[in-house]
Design a protein around this motif. Structure first.
Motif, PDB file in Angstrom:
ATOM      1  N   THR A   1       0.747  -1.286   0.038  1.00 20.63           N
ATOM      2  CA  THR A   1      -0.357  -0.203  -0.059  1.00 20.63           C
ATOM      3  C   THR A   1       0.563   1.682   0.390  1.00 20.63           C
ATOM      4  O   THR A   1       2.260   0.958   0.174  1.00 20.63           O
ATOM      5  CB  THR A   1      -0.841  -0.029   1.296  1.00 20.63           C
ATOM      6  OG1 THR A   1      -0.587  -0.027   2.340  1.00 20.63           O
ATOM      7  CG2 THR A   1      -2.317  -0.985   1.453  1.00 20.63           C
TER       8      THR A   1
ATOM      9  N   ILE B   1      -0.027  -5.845   3.809  1.00 17.38           N
ATOM     10  CA  ILE B   1      -1.371  -4.895   3.667  1.00 17.38           C
ATOM     11  C   ILE B   1      -1.354  -5.052   4.978  1.00 17.38           C
ATOM     12  O   ILE B   1      -1.422  -5.552   6.233  1.00 17.38           O
ATOM     13  CB  ILE B   1      -2.030  -5.259   2.736  1.00 17.38           C
ATOM     14  CG1 ILE B   1      -2.922  -6.641   2.647  1.00 17.38           C
ATOM     15  CG2 ILE B   1      -1.397  -5.275   1.424  1.00 17.38           C
ATOM     16  CD1 ILE B   1      -4.112  -7.219   2.267  1.00 17.38           C
TER      17      ILE B   1
ATOM     18  N   ASN C   1       5.955   3.476  -6.911  1.00 12.64           N
ATOM     19  CA  ASN C   1       5.241   2.802  -6.860  1.00 12.64           C
ATOM     20  C   ASN C   1       5.804   1.760  -7.851  1.00 12.64           C
ATOM     21  O   ASN C   1       4.404   0.620  -8.495  1.00 12.64           O
ATOM     22  CB  ASN C   1       3.513   2.660  -6.662  1.00 12.64           C
ATOM     23  CG  ASN C   1       3.412   3.826  -7.700  1.00 12.64           C
ATOM     24  OD1 ASN C   1       4.320   4.036  -8.405  1.00 12.64           O
ATOM     25  ND2 ASN C   1       1.980   4.401  -7.715  1.00 12.64           N
TER      26      ASN C   1
ATOM     27  N   GLU D   1      -9.521  -3.372  -2.786  1.00 14.56           N
ATOM     28  CA  GLU D   1      -8.006  -2.734  -3.211  1.00 14.56           C
ATOM     29  C   GLU D   1      -7.510  -1.103  -1.877  1.00 14.56           C
ATOM     30  O   GLU D   1      -7.411  -0.874  -1.626  1.00 14.56           O
ATOM     31  CB  GLU D   1      -7.655  -1.523  -4.247  1.00 14.56           C
ATOM     32  CG  GLU D   1      -7.848  -2.511  -5.175  1.00 14.56           C
ATOM     33  CD  GLU D   1      -6.917  -3.387  -5.314  1.00 14.56           C
ATOM     34  OE1 GLU D   1      -5.408  -2.924  -4.957  1.00 14.56           O
ATOM     35  OE2 GLU D   1      -6.535  -4.729  -5.348  1.00 14.56           O
ATOM     36  N   THR D   2      -9.188  -1.048  -1.218  1.00 14.59           N
ATOM     37  CA  THR D   2      -9.187  -0.195   0.069  1.00 14.59           C
ATOM     38  C   THR D   2      -8.788  -0.356   0.980  1.00 14.59           C
ATOM     39  O   THR D   2      -9.313  -1.645   1.523  1.00 14.59           O
ATOM     40  CB  THR D   2     -10.514   0.728   0.046  1.00 14.59           C
ATOM     41  OG1 THR D   2     -10.798   1.004  -1.359  1.00 14.59           O
ATOM     42  CG2 THR D   2     -10.501   1.808   0.743  1.00 14.59           C
ATOM     43  N   ASN D   3      -7.743  -0.193   1.864  1.00 15.90           N
ATOM     44  CA  ASN D   3      -7.202  -0.954   3.384  1.00 15.90           C
ATOM     45  C   ASN D   3      -7.502   0.117   4.194  1.00 15.90           C
ATOM     46  O   ASN D   3      -7.740   1.460   4.183  1.00 15.90           O
ATOM     47  CB  ASN D   3      -5.216  -1.173   2.981  1.00 15.90           C
ATOM     48  CG  ASN D   3      -4.850   0.730   3.348  1.00 15.90           C
ATOM     49  OD1 ASN D   3      -4.778   1.017   3.350  1.00 15.90           O
ATOM     50  ND2 ASN D   3      -4.205   0.987   1.758  1.00 15.90           N
TER      51      ASN D   3
ATOM     52  N   ASP E   1      -6.994   3.590   4.746  1.00 19.93           N
ATOM     53  CA  ASP E   1      -7.511   4.915   4.190  1.00 19.93           C
ATOM     54  C   ASP E   1      -8.500   5.914   4.765  1.00 19.93           C
ATOM     55  O   ASP E   1      -9.334   4.343   5.693  1.00 19.93           O
ATOM     56  CB  ASP E   1      -7.667   4.430   2.794  1.00 19.93           C
ATOM     57  CG  ASP E   1      -8.273   5.071   1.731  1.00 19.93           C
ATOM     58  OD1 ASP E   1      -9.491   5.675   2.329  1.00 19.93           O
ATOM     59  OD2 ASP E   1      -7.319   5.188   0.652  1.00 19.93           O
TER      60      ASP E   1
END
Length: 461
Positions: free
Chosen positions: A17, A291, A143, A413-415, A418
């Motif tokens: 991330t 992650i 990235n 995909e959102t962790n 966020d």
């Protein structure tokens, strides 16, 4: 392991991330060292505070340091490019037509959106007959994936453009492609040579309703063309290895082994298998600390909930999807005719329900990310109606009015680092279950009772 942690002597896996991918020093860190005293760059929270504080002095200082790092990255790329070899390769492809190559230097390129866009740097090639190409290079930014994946991405983009040209979709022509770290690539850095199109990026928020509808009608025609070109498996396109010249479907995504080599997943023959493999892969990344180090239990419970409520399985055929369908990737002329659709770098062949969602430019992202709402925007509703009118396809119209697959992708995909983590999940939850209200604490308690903690106790956060 995608990257090792840069802090010495730590050799744990770095985060996948943004928390672990520092855009100031261009190093990668594990969850512990990303926010430790051994890494002295500003944290994401500190950067956010600077931007919302209104402190112009601190903002200028941060932007200056960011620009210095960005220009250093661009200079590193330019130093790796043999511009004479690039010119010779272009002239060979044009059967001896002379050309001029321009690679803007870092301080001219950094804030020039025509040169640096997203992940890529673009040099220009202008031939004596006036024809212009772009030389597209992947930036070595914070990235950028390891070299094997960079090469896969580049070949996939090249094959995708070839596929789209055959499907009569308005895209630039591509002429050549070469890998990073390939001894036969005399240019040095990997590249794609691509046609430079006329037109300017679409600014959706600036257009009036008549202009919007003109663009929507053209997009309906693109959807109709893509529907005529089904593919037999789910994954990402790669150049043909046979004499037929037709692109082939390769893996959909990757993991990495302990030495950093790619471990492919796919291609798949149904959507369920794809989602289950991807989500299980993410759960494994929680276990290795790559992650969600701040809230592994929350991430685990979200993934388990997704697995229990996936969209309807689709067995194929499959269709190409542009995953970054923002307005900037649609070029238009002064009369709002689409001159080209660009930036297919991460395109994937996927289920029909995912491929024919409305483009991202029509979404109300404020509602999606901050309020967790699941209602379609007025633009999405109008586009669905135009699809029905232009293509006479009730199915395409119905698919465009939904975005459940997009929501699933966003949740995956959102962790927890966020700040929109809970609202993105709540939007998916309401869309998937039909419930009008969502309470995180109630859901979390029930999910923990149903799935257990998976070995991720709250104290591990």
């Amino acid at each position: 392991m995608k990257w090792p942690c840069a802090a010495q002597p730590c050799r744990r896996p770095a985060l996948w991330t943004l928390l672990g991918q520092c855009e100031q020093c261009y190093q990668h860190f594990c969850g512990e060292h990303a926010v430790s005293t051994s890494h002295t760059c500003l944290t994401t929270e500190e950067i956010h505070t600077i931007y919302v504080s209104g402190d112009q002095s601190r903002l200028r200082k941060f932007n200056a340091s960011r620009q210095t790092a960005g220009e250093k990255m661009i200079s590193t790329l330019i130093d790796s490019i043999n511009d004479d070899a690039l010119r010779e390769r272009a002239e060979t492809l044009r059967h001896g037509m002379k050309c001029t190559v321009s690679l803007p230097v870092a301080n001219q390129a950094y804030l020039n959106m025509d040169v640096v866009g997203g992940r890529n740097y673009h040099g220009s090639i202008v031939f004596e007959d006036g024809k212009a190409w772009l030389a597209r290079f992947r930036l070595p930014n914070h990235n950028a994936p390891p070299v094997e994946e960079r090469n896969f991405d580049r070949r996939s983009e090249f094959a995708t453009y070839r596929f789209l040209a055959e499907a009569d979709v308005p895209v630039p022509r591509v002429y050549d492609c070469a890998d990073d770290e390939d001894p036969s690539n005399t240019v040095g850095a990997g590249y794609i040579l691509v046609e430079k199109l006329e037109g300017r990026p679409l600014a959706w928020h600036e257009v009036d309703q008549a202009q919007k509808e003109k663009v929507m009608c053209q997009l309906a025609a693109v959807y109709a063309q893509l529907e005529k070109h089904p593919v037999g498996a789910l994954g990402r396109l790669q150049p043909s290895s046979s004499l037929t010249g037709q692109p082939e479907v390769g893996p959909a995504f990757f993991d990495y082994d302990s030495s950093g080599r790619l471990v492919p997943f796919g291609p798949f023959d149904n959507m369920d298998d794809y989602y289950k493999a991807l989500i299980q892969h993410k759960i494994e990344l929680i276990k290795t600390g790559e992650i969600a180090p701040s809230a592994p239990l929350d991430q685990y419970l979200v993934y388990r909930s997704l697995l229990d409520c996936l969209p309807r399985d689709e067995q194929g055929p499959f269709f190409l999807r542009h995953v970054d369908s923002r307005d900037a990737n649609f070029l238009v002329d002064l009369d709002y005719n689409i001159t080209g659709i660009i930036d297919w770098e991460l395109a994937i062949v996927t289920a029909k329900g995912a491929a024919f969602q409305s483009p991202l430019l029509m979404y109300n992202l404020g509602e999606l990310y901050y309020q967790g709402l699941s209602t379609p925007s007025e633009d999405e509703k109008r586009f669905a109606k135009i699809l029905q009118e232009e293509t006479k396809s009730h199915e395409l119209s119905a698919l465009a009015a939904q975005k459940l697959h997009f929501r699933v992708d966003q949740v995956i995909e959102t962790n927890p680092d966020d700040r929109n983590f809970a609202s993105v999940f709540s939007g998916w939850w309401k869309a998937a279950t039909g419930e009008q209200a969502f309470d995180w604490d109630t859901w979390h308690r029930e999910a923990l009772g149903k799935y257990g903690d998976g070995g991720f106790t709250p104290s591990a956060a």
